[in-house]
Every structure is written in C-alpha cells, then in structure tokens.
Design a protein around this motif. Sequence first.
Motif, PDB file in Angstrom:
ATOM      1  N   UNK A 265       0.858  -1.197   0.000  1.00 24.89           N
ATOM      2  CA  UNK A 265       0.000   0.000   0.000  1.00 24.89           C
ATOM      3  C   UNK A 265       0.888   1.240   0.000  1.00 24.89           C
ATOM      4  N   UNK A 266       0.749   2.053  -1.047  1.00 25.24           N
ATOM      5  CA  UNK A 266       1.555   3.274  -1.160  1.00 25.24           C
ATOM      6  C   UNK A 266       0.721   4.508  -0.839  1.00 25.24           C
ATOM      7  N   UNK A 267       1.355   5.446  -0.167  1.00 24.19           N
ATOM      8  CA  UNK A 267       0.713   6.720   0.114  1.00 24.19           C
ATOM      9  C   UNK A 267       1.790   7.791   0.072  1.00 24.19           C
ATOM     10  N   UNK A 268       1.581   8.787  -0.779  1.00 25.08           N
ATOM     11  CA  UNK A 268       2.467   9.942  -0.797  1.00 25.08           C
ATOM     12  C   UNK A 268       3.955   9.586  -0.977  1.00 25.08           C
ATOM     13  N   UNK A 269       4.211   8.635  -1.893  1.00 24.99           N
ATOM     14  CA  UNK A 269       5.604   8.340  -2.245  1.00 24.99           C
ATOM     15  C   UNK A 269       6.330   7.375  -1.341  1.00 24.99           C
ATOM     16  N   UNK A 270       5.623   6.849  -0.324  1.00 22.03           N
ATOM     17  CA  UNK A 270       6.259   5.846   0.543  1.00 22.03           C
ATOM     18  C   UNK A 270       5.396   4.592   0.586  1.00 22.03           C
ATOM     19  N   UNK A 271       6.045   3.483   0.971  1.00 25.58           N
ATOM     20  CA  UNK A 271       5.257   2.290   1.276  1.00 25.58           C
ATOM     21  C   UNK A 271       4.755   2.462   2.702  1.00 25.58           C
ATOM     22  N   UNK A 272       3.468   2.757   2.794  1.00 26.83           N
ATOM     23  CA  UNK A 272       2.862   3.002   4.098  1.00 26.83           C
ATOM     24  C   UNK A 272       2.753   1.696   4.881  1.00 26.83           C
ATOM     25  N   UNK A 273       2.422   0.627   4.141  1.00 29.49           N
ATOM     26  CA  UNK A 273       2.254  -0.664   4.791  1.00 29.49           C
ATOM     27  C   UNK A 273       2.317  -1.758   3.733  1.00 29.49           C
ATOM     28  N   UNK A 274       2.888  -2.896   4.073  1.00 33.09           N
ATOM     29  CA  UNK A 274       2.878  -4.029   3.149  1.00 33.09           C
ATOM     30  C   UNK A 274       2.747  -5.319   3.924  1.00 33.09           C
ATOM     31  N   UNK A 275       2.254  -6.343   3.242  1.00 30.37           N
ATOM     32  CA  UNK A 275       2.100  -7.619   3.921  1.00 30.37           C
ATOM     33  C   UNK A 275       1.223  -8.562   3.134  1.00 30.37           C
TER      34      UNK A 275
ATOM     35  N   UNK B  31      -3.415   3.870  10.124  1.00 33.12           N
ATOM     36  CA  UNK B  31      -4.651   4.631   9.967  1.00 33.12           C
ATOM     37  C   UNK B  31      -4.880   4.988   8.497  1.00 33.12           C
ATOM     38  N   UNK B  32      -3.812   5.351   7.801  1.00 29.02           N
ATOM     39  CA  UNK B  32      -3.918   5.753   6.391  1.00 29.02           C
ATOM     40  C   UNK B  32      -4.403   4.578   5.535  1.00 29.02           C
ATOM     41  N   UNK B  33      -3.893   3.389   5.826  1.00 29.30           N
ATOM     42  CA  UNK B  33      -4.334   2.190   5.102  1.00 29.30           C
ATOM     43  C   UNK B  33      -5.814   1.946   5.363  1.00 29.30           C
ATOM     44  N   UNK B  34      -6.196   2.001   6.623  1.00 31.65           N
ATOM     45  CA  UNK B  34      -7.608   1.767   6.990  1.00 31.65           C
ATOM     46  C   UNK B  34      -8.502   2.742   6.259  1.00 31.65           C
ATOM     47  N   UNK B  35      -8.084   4.000   6.252  1.00 35.80           N
ATOM     48  CA  UNK B  35      -8.918   5.015   5.626  1.00 35.80           C
ATOM     49  C   UNK B  35      -9.044   4.785   4.123  1.00 35.80           C
ATOM     50  N   UNK B  36      -7.931   4.444   3.484  1.00 34.45           N
ATOM     51  CA  UNK B  36      -7.956   4.170   2.046  1.00 34.45           C
ATOM     52  C   UNK B  36      -8.891   2.996   1.745  1.00 34.45           C
ATOM     53  N   UNK B  37      -8.737   1.912   2.491  1.00 29.58           N
ATOM     54  CA  UNK B  37      -9.543   0.711   2.223  1.00 29.58           C
ATOM     55  C   UNK B  37     -11.020   0.935   2.508  1.00 29.58           C
TER      56      UNK B  37
END
Length: 246
Positions: free
Chosen positions: A214-224, A236-242
């Motif tokens: 999961x990318x947000x603003x040029x970084x890998x915010x979370x992966x797995x 939180x950013x991942x949750x909000x996106x999903x």
Amino acid sequence: MENRDVLLKISHLSKTFGKNAVLKDIDFTVKKGDVTCIIGASGSGKSTLLRCINLLETPTTGSILFKDRDIMDKNGDPAAYRAQVGMVFQNFNLFNNMNVIENCTVGQTKVLKKSAEEARKKALYYLEKVGMLPYINAKPRQLSGGQKQRVAIARALSMEPVLLLFDEPTSALDPQMVGEVLDVMKRLAKEGLTMIIVTHEMAFARDVSSHVVFMADGVIEEEGSVSEIFYNPKSFVTKEFLSRFM
Ligand code: ADP
Ligand code: MG
C-alpha cells in the motif's frame, strides 16, 4: 518465511522530479512466483515505481537488483534486462498500424531475434491463451477495450518475460469488460507467473495477491499478506484508504 528465490530487490529507491519527491526510500522484494499488488490513491507514486522497475524512468537514488545484479550498473545491459521484464499499460499501447498477430511477433523478431516462424508459433499460443485467436488479422481499432488489453497481455507474454508489470490494466475499460481481463490475469497468477500489478480492483487484489503493497504519498505506508493488509491493517492511512472500497 519460505525460502524461495528472490527475483527483484529494491532498496532505498527514490525518485524526484525537480523539487518534487515522488518516491521516497522505497524498499521491497519480489520472489519468483509472487503476485504483488500495489494499491494506493492516485498520485501516490505507483506508476513511477513501475516505470523505475522497467527503466522507463531512472531512479534518483537507490538500487534495483534483478537476479542479484544491479540493473543500473554501468557495465550492465539494460536492453537484455528490459527483454525479461514486460509491461501492460492502462491504455494498451498497441501498435495501431499493425494487426493483432504482428503486434505479438514484432518484439520477438526485432528484440529477441527469433525467426518469423518461431515468433508466429509463440504468438498464436499466447493469443489462444487469452481467447484472441479468432482476431489475429484484426487491427486494434476494430477491437473492444477488453479485447485490446487481452492482445496487449498476449504481446507481453510472447516475449516470455521473467517478470510482468501491469499498470492499472482495467482502468480504461468499460465495466462490462473488466472481468474478461481480470480472468486472464487470474489464470496467469495460478500458473505461477511473477507479476507486479497496480490496481484499484480490490476484490481482485484480495483474490490473487501473495503480497500487497500500500503506497501513500511516495512511501510504502504498509505491506504484507492479504489478511494483514485487507483484514488487519495497522496504519490509519491504510484503513482510511480501504474504507473507501467497502
Ligand atoms: P500514481 O500512479 O500513483 O497515480 P504517479 O507515479 O503517476 O502516481 O505520480 C506520482 C507523482 O509524480 C504525481 O504527483 C505526478 O504528478 C508526479 N510525476 C509523475 N511523472 C512525472 C514526470 N515525468 N514529471 C514530473 N512529475 C511527475
Ligand atoms: Mg498511475
């Protein structure tokens, strides 16, 4: 952790355009047979990352190791590398002046130096696989979007890439044609082709991914894994996106 072969190892990758830092310190690894889906909002840097991976863009810093070799090495062979990494684009990028079979043979004869006969055989094999055998003499303008994208996939497969990149392959399609393209991609995933797929099709990503980035603003915010990202996101950013897709 499974001990499968590492195919691609990206470390500390960044890309800036002027003052705009589009990718910041990206690290991730792809193993042989992985299906990695990259998700994230528009503008988060997904396409730029794919374009760095196939050298359509030159990374500003960092390294990309493919089979343990740095693809940006001065003594490397970018053409040989590119021949092993295919790309399927949102807007198909077919050669509009060529018919379907020519689209699928030209790279093989020009880049891989295959004979016309051998190239035709391969092309027919992969066109059959994507269900486009009845259309080999058609020009791209005579095809629907879904058919064009299936030809683009057959063209990429005809080069027998070690790694296949997809940049939003269904985003330009009418809704009724999305399924036929995703079905082809699901089949490729089952057959063990190593793929990196940028997509907004969350149900599809959930089905096929061995790994989700999961990318947000040029970084890998979370992966797995699928269950980590889709069912148990930490950020939180991942949750909000999903939540926008639920
Ligand atoms: P995504 O594919 O996630 O929508 P992109 O990788 O296309 O994101 O773009 C990320 C950011 O990089 C955007 O702000 C975009 O404007 C910028 N960008 C992409 N390519 C270029 C370029 N060639 N020159 C300048 N800025 C670019
Ligand atoms: Mg994009």
